[in-house]
Design a protein around this motif. Structure first.
Motif, PDB file in Angstrom:
ATOM      1  N   SER A  33       0.818  -1.201   0.000  1.00  0.00           N
ATOM      2  CA  SER A  33       0.000   0.000   0.000  1.00  0.00           C
ATOM      3  C   SER A  33       0.855   1.255   0.000  1.00  0.00           C
ATOM      4  O   SER A  33       1.756   1.408   0.836  1.00  0.00           O
ATOM      5  CB  SER A  33      -0.911  -0.018   1.233  1.00  0.00           C
ATOM      6  N   LYS A  34       0.602   2.137  -0.959  1.00  0.00           N
ATOM      7  CA  LYS A  34       1.273   3.434  -1.082  1.00  0.00           C
ATOM      8  C   LYS A  34       2.787   3.305  -1.206  1.00  0.00           C
ATOM      9  O   LYS A  34       3.530   4.201  -0.812  1.00  0.00           O
ATOM     10  CB  LYS A  34       0.906   4.339   0.084  1.00  0.00           C
ATOM     11  N   ALA A  35       3.275   2.158  -1.721  1.00  0.00           N
ATOM     12  CA  ALA A  35       4.710   1.914  -1.912  1.00  0.00           C
ATOM     13  C   ALA A  35       5.496   2.113  -0.618  1.00  0.00           C
ATOM     14  O   ALA A  35       6.593   2.658  -0.608  1.00  0.00           O
ATOM     15  CB  ALA A  35       5.271   2.777  -3.031  1.00  0.00           C
ATOM     16  N   VAL A  36       4.911   1.631   0.492  1.00  0.00           N
ATOM     17  CA  VAL A  36       5.562   1.695   1.797  1.00  0.00           C
ATOM     18  C   VAL A  36       5.451   0.317   2.441  1.00  0.00           C
ATOM     19  O   VAL A  36       4.359  -0.242   2.561  1.00  0.00           O
ATOM     20  CB  VAL A  36       4.899   2.752   2.712  1.00  0.00           C
ATOM     21  N   TRP A  37       6.592  -0.244   2.863  1.00  0.00           N
ATOM     22  CA  TRP A  37       6.589  -1.530   3.549  1.00  0.00           C
ATOM     23  C   TRP A  37       6.750  -1.267   5.032  1.00  0.00           C
ATOM     24  O   TRP A  37       7.806  -0.840   5.494  1.00  0.00           O
ATOM     25  CB  TRP A  37       7.718  -2.401   3.028  1.00  0.00           C
ATOM     26  N   THR A  38       5.683  -1.494   5.785  1.00  0.00           N
ATOM     27  CA  THR A  38       5.715  -1.269   7.226  1.00  0.00           C
ATOM     28  C   THR A  38       6.226  -2.522   7.934  1.00  0.00           C
ATOM     29  O   THR A  38       6.133  -3.629   7.417  1.00  0.00           O
ATOM     30  CB  THR A  38       4.318  -0.911   7.778  1.00  0.00           C
ATOM     31  N   ASN A  61      11.238 -11.607  -5.112  1.00  0.00           N
ATOM     32  CA  ASN A  61      11.043 -10.522  -6.075  1.00  0.00           C
ATOM     33  C   ASN A  61      10.851  -9.224  -5.308  1.00  0.00           C
ATOM     34  O   ASN A  61      10.088  -9.189  -4.337  1.00  0.00           O
ATOM     35  CB  ASN A  61       9.809 -10.778  -6.938  1.00  0.00           C
ATOM     36  N   ILE A  62      11.518  -8.188  -5.758  1.00  0.00           N
ATOM     37  CA  ILE A  62      11.385  -6.862  -5.145  1.00  0.00           C
ATOM     38  C   ILE A  62      11.161  -5.845  -6.257  1.00  0.00           C
ATOM     39  O   ILE A  62      11.864  -5.857  -7.259  1.00  0.00           O
ATOM     40  CB  ILE A  62      12.652  -6.453  -4.350  1.00  0.00           C
ATOM     41  N   ARG A  63      10.183  -4.989  -6.071  1.00  0.00           N
ATOM     42  CA  ARG A  63       9.965  -3.856  -6.987  1.00  0.00           C
ATOM     43  C   ARG A  63      10.128  -2.590  -6.153  1.00  0.00           C
ATOM     44  O   ARG A  63       9.484  -2.422  -5.117  1.00  0.00           O
ATOM     45  CB  ARG A  63       8.570  -3.899  -7.590  1.00  0.00           C
ATOM     46  N   ASN A  64      11.026  -1.710  -6.611  1.00  0.00           N
ATOM     47  CA  ASN A  64      11.247  -0.470  -5.864  1.00  0.00           C
ATOM     48  C   ASN A  64      11.238   0.740  -6.788  1.00  0.00           C
ATOM     49  O   ASN A  64      11.478   0.630  -7.983  1.00  0.00           O
ATOM     50  CB  ASN A  64      12.568  -0.528  -5.087  1.00  0.00           C
ATOM     51  N   GLU A  65      10.949   1.874  -6.176  1.00  0.00           N
ATOM     52  CA  GLU A  65      11.052   3.157  -6.869  1.00  0.00           C
ATOM     53  C   GLU A  65      12.490   3.649  -6.738  1.00  0.00           C
ATOM     54  O   GLU A  65      13.186   3.314  -5.777  1.00  0.00           O
ATOM     55  CB  GLU A  65      10.108   4.176  -6.230  1.00  0.00           C
ATOM     56  N   SER A  66      12.909   4.470  -7.690  1.00  0.00           N
ATOM     57  CA  SER A  66      14.278   4.993  -7.641  1.00  0.00           C
ATOM     58  C   SER A  66      14.496   5.892  -6.427  1.00  0.00           C
ATOM     59  O   SER A  66      15.626   6.076  -5.986  1.00  0.00           O
ATOM     60  CB  SER A  66      14.623   5.733  -8.931  1.00  0.00           C
ATOM     61  N   MET A  67      13.423   6.426  -5.852  1.00  0.00           N
ATOM     62  CA  MET A  67      13.564   7.284  -4.683  1.00  0.00           C
ATOM     63  C   MET A  67      13.796   6.495  -3.387  1.00  0.00           C
ATOM     64  O   MET A  67      13.984   7.082  -2.327  1.00  0.00           O
ATOM     65  CB  MET A  67      12.343   8.198  -4.530  1.00  0.00           C
ATOM     66  N   TYR A  68      13.827   5.156  -3.474  1.00  0.00           N
ATOM     67  CA  TYR A  68      14.122   4.332  -2.294  1.00  0.00           C
ATOM     68  C   TYR A  68      15.432   4.825  -1.693  1.00  0.00           C
ATOM     69  O   TYR A  68      16.418   5.022  -2.399  1.00  0.00           O
ATOM     70  CB  TYR A  68      14.208   2.858  -2.701  1.00  0.00           C
ATOM     71  N   GLY A  69      15.465   5.034  -0.390  1.00  0.00           N
ATOM     72  CA  GLY A  69      16.559   5.749   0.258  1.00  0.00           C
ATOM     73  C   GLY A  69      17.815   4.973   0.591  1.00  0.00           C
ATOM     74  O   GLY A  69      18.739   5.541   1.171  1.00  0.00           O
ATOM     75  N   ARG A 140      15.051  -1.810  10.273  1.00  0.00           N
ATOM     76  CA  ARG A 140      15.003  -1.026  11.514  1.00  0.00           C
ATOM     77  C   ARG A 140      14.334   0.319  11.315  1.00  0.00           C
ATOM     78  O   ARG A 140      14.741   1.334  11.866  1.00  0.00           O
ATOM     79  CB  ARG A 140      16.396  -0.845  12.092  1.00  0.00           C
ATOM     80  N   GLN A 141      13.324   0.312  10.490  1.00  0.00           N
ATOM     81  CA  GLN A 141      12.562   1.528  10.205  1.00  0.00           C
ATOM     82  C   GLN A 141      11.098   1.091  10.112  1.00  0.00           C
ATOM     83  O   GLN A 141      10.767   0.194   9.337  1.00  0.00           O
ATOM     84  CB  GLN A 141      13.040   2.109   8.875  1.00  0.00           C
ATOM     85  N   ASP A 142      10.227   1.715  10.896  1.00  0.00           N
ATOM     86  CA  ASP A 142       8.821   1.306  10.926  1.00  0.00           C
ATOM     87  C   ASP A 142       8.163   1.378   9.560  1.00  0.00           C
ATOM     88  O   ASP A 142       7.410   0.491   9.187  1.00  0.00           O
ATOM     89  CB  ASP A 142       8.024   2.151  11.923  1.00  0.00           C
ATOM     90  N   GLN A 143       8.431   2.437   8.832  1.00  0.00           N
ATOM     91  CA  GLN A 143       7.868   2.592   7.495  1.00  0.00           C
ATOM     92  C   GLN A 143       9.012   2.754   6.512  1.00  0.00           C
ATOM     93  O   GLN A 143       9.853   3.638   6.674  1.00  0.00           O
ATOM     94  CB  GLN A 143       6.934   3.801   7.434  1.00  0.00           C
ATOM     95  N   LEU A 144       9.011   1.883   5.509  1.00  0.00           N
ATOM     96  CA  LEU A 144      10.093   1.876   4.523  1.00  0.00           C
ATOM     97  C   LEU A 144       9.521   2.289   3.175  1.00  0.00           C
ATOM     98  O   LEU A 144       8.998   1.476   2.426  1.00  0.00           O
ATOM     99  CB  LEU A 144      10.699   0.473   4.454  1.00  0.00           C
ATOM    100  N   PRO A 145       9.604   3.601   2.842  1.00  0.00           N
ATOM    101  CA  PRO A 145       9.042   4.072   1.577  1.00  0.00           C
ATOM    102  C   PRO A 145       9.911   3.669   0.387  1.00  0.00           C
ATOM    103  O   PRO A 145      11.123   3.521   0.505  1.00  0.00           O
ATOM    104  CB  PRO A 145       9.008   5.587   1.739  1.00  0.00           C
ATOM    105  N   GLY A 146       9.240   3.483  -0.752  1.00  0.00           N
ATOM    106  CA  GLY A 146       9.943   3.190  -1.994  1.00  0.00           C
ATOM    107  C   GLY A 146       9.912   1.733  -2.400  1.00  0.00           C
ATOM    108  O   GLY A 146      10.360   1.389  -3.489  1.00  0.00           O
ATOM    109  N   ILE A 147       9.392   0.858  -1.542  1.00  0.00           N
ATOM    110  CA  ILE A 147       9.237  -0.551  -1.901  1.00  0.00           C
ATOM    111  C   ILE A 147       7.782  -0.738  -2.328  1.00  0.00           C
ATOM    112  O   ILE A 147       6.862  -0.571  -1.534  1.00  0.00           O
ATOM    113  CB  ILE A 147       9.589  -1.500  -0.734  1.00  0.00           C
ATOM    114  N   MET A 148       7.594  -1.052  -3.596  1.00  0.00           N
ATOM    115  CA  MET A 148       6.251  -1.110  -4.173  1.00  0.00           C
ATOM    116  C   MET A 148       5.602  -2.483  -4.073  1.00  0.00           C
ATOM    117  O   MET A 148       4.392  -2.595  -3.914  1.00  0.00           O
ATOM    118  CB  MET A 148       6.315  -0.697  -5.641  1.00  0.00           C
TER     119      MET A 148
END
Length: 159
Positions: A33-38, A61-69, A140-148
Motif C-alpha cells: 500500500s502506497k509503496a511503503v513496507w511497514t 522478487n522486489i519492486r522499488n522506486e528509484s527514490m528508495y533511500g 530497523r525503520q517502521d515505514q520503509l518508503p519506496g518498496i512497491m
C-alpha cells in the motif's frame, strides 16, 4: 497514474515470463500500500509441493522506486512446513543499487525497478503439501518508503 500503468505492465511482464518457464512451480507478487513496507506488514506466500524427490530454488522478487533511500534491503524469511513447523529463518541482504555509484540494479526504466534474488538454492521439501514463506522487512525503520511490491518464486532446481 504513470506509476500505476508501469506497475501493471511490469507485473504483467513477470507473469508472462513465468508462464513460459516449464520449471516454474509458483510465482506471486504482492503490492504494498502506497509503496511503503511497514514493519507490521508481513506478506505471506503459500505454494504446493507434491514432488518430494525434486529440489527447488526459491527466489524473492522486489519492486522499488528509484527514490528508495538505501542501496540495500534486509529481508527476513520464515519458511513453514505443511504441519506448521519452522523449516528455516534467515536474514537476507539484497543489493538494489550499486553502493558506489547509486545506479539502480535490476530490470526497469524510468523510476521503477524489478529485482529477483535467489534466496534458497536447492531446497528439499520432505513432505507433500502447502508450504508458507513469510517475509519481513528488517531495515530497523517502521515505514520503509519506496518498496512497491514483494514476491516469491519457486522453480525446480537444475539437477
Amino acid at each position: 497514474m504513470r506509476k500505476a500503468i508501469s506497475l501493471v505492465a511490469g507485473l504483467g511482464l513477470l507473469w508472462a515470463l513465468a508462464a513460459c518457464d516449464a520449471n516454474q512451480v509458483y510465482e506471486k507478487n504482492q503490492e504494498l500500500s502506497k509503496a511503503v513496507w511497514t514493519v507490521q506488514e508481513k506478506p505471506t506466500f503459500e505454494f504446493d509441493i507434491q514432488d518430494t524427490t525434486q529440489r527447488y530454488d526459491i527466489y524473492f522478487n522486489i519492486r522499488n522506486e528509484s527514490m528508495y533511500g538505501y542501496y540495500n534491503l534486509y529481508v527476513k524469511h520464515t519458511l513453514l512446513a505443511p504441519n506448521g513447523q519452522r523449516l528455516s529463518q534467515l536474514l537476507h541482504q539484497m543489493l538494489l543499487m550499486d553502493a558506489q555509484t547509486g545506479e539502480p540494479r535490476g530490470q526497469g526504466s524510468g523510476d521503477i525497478f524489478d529485482h529477483q534474488f535467489l534466496a534458497l538454492r536447492g531446497q528439499q521439501f520432505h513432505q507433500p503439501g502447502t508450504y508458507k514463506i513469510v517475509l519481513e522487512q528488517y531495515m530497523r525503520q517502521d515505514q520503509l518508503p519506496g518498496i512497491m511490491a514483494v514476491g516469491v518464486g519457486v522453480r525446480k532446481a537444475a539437477r
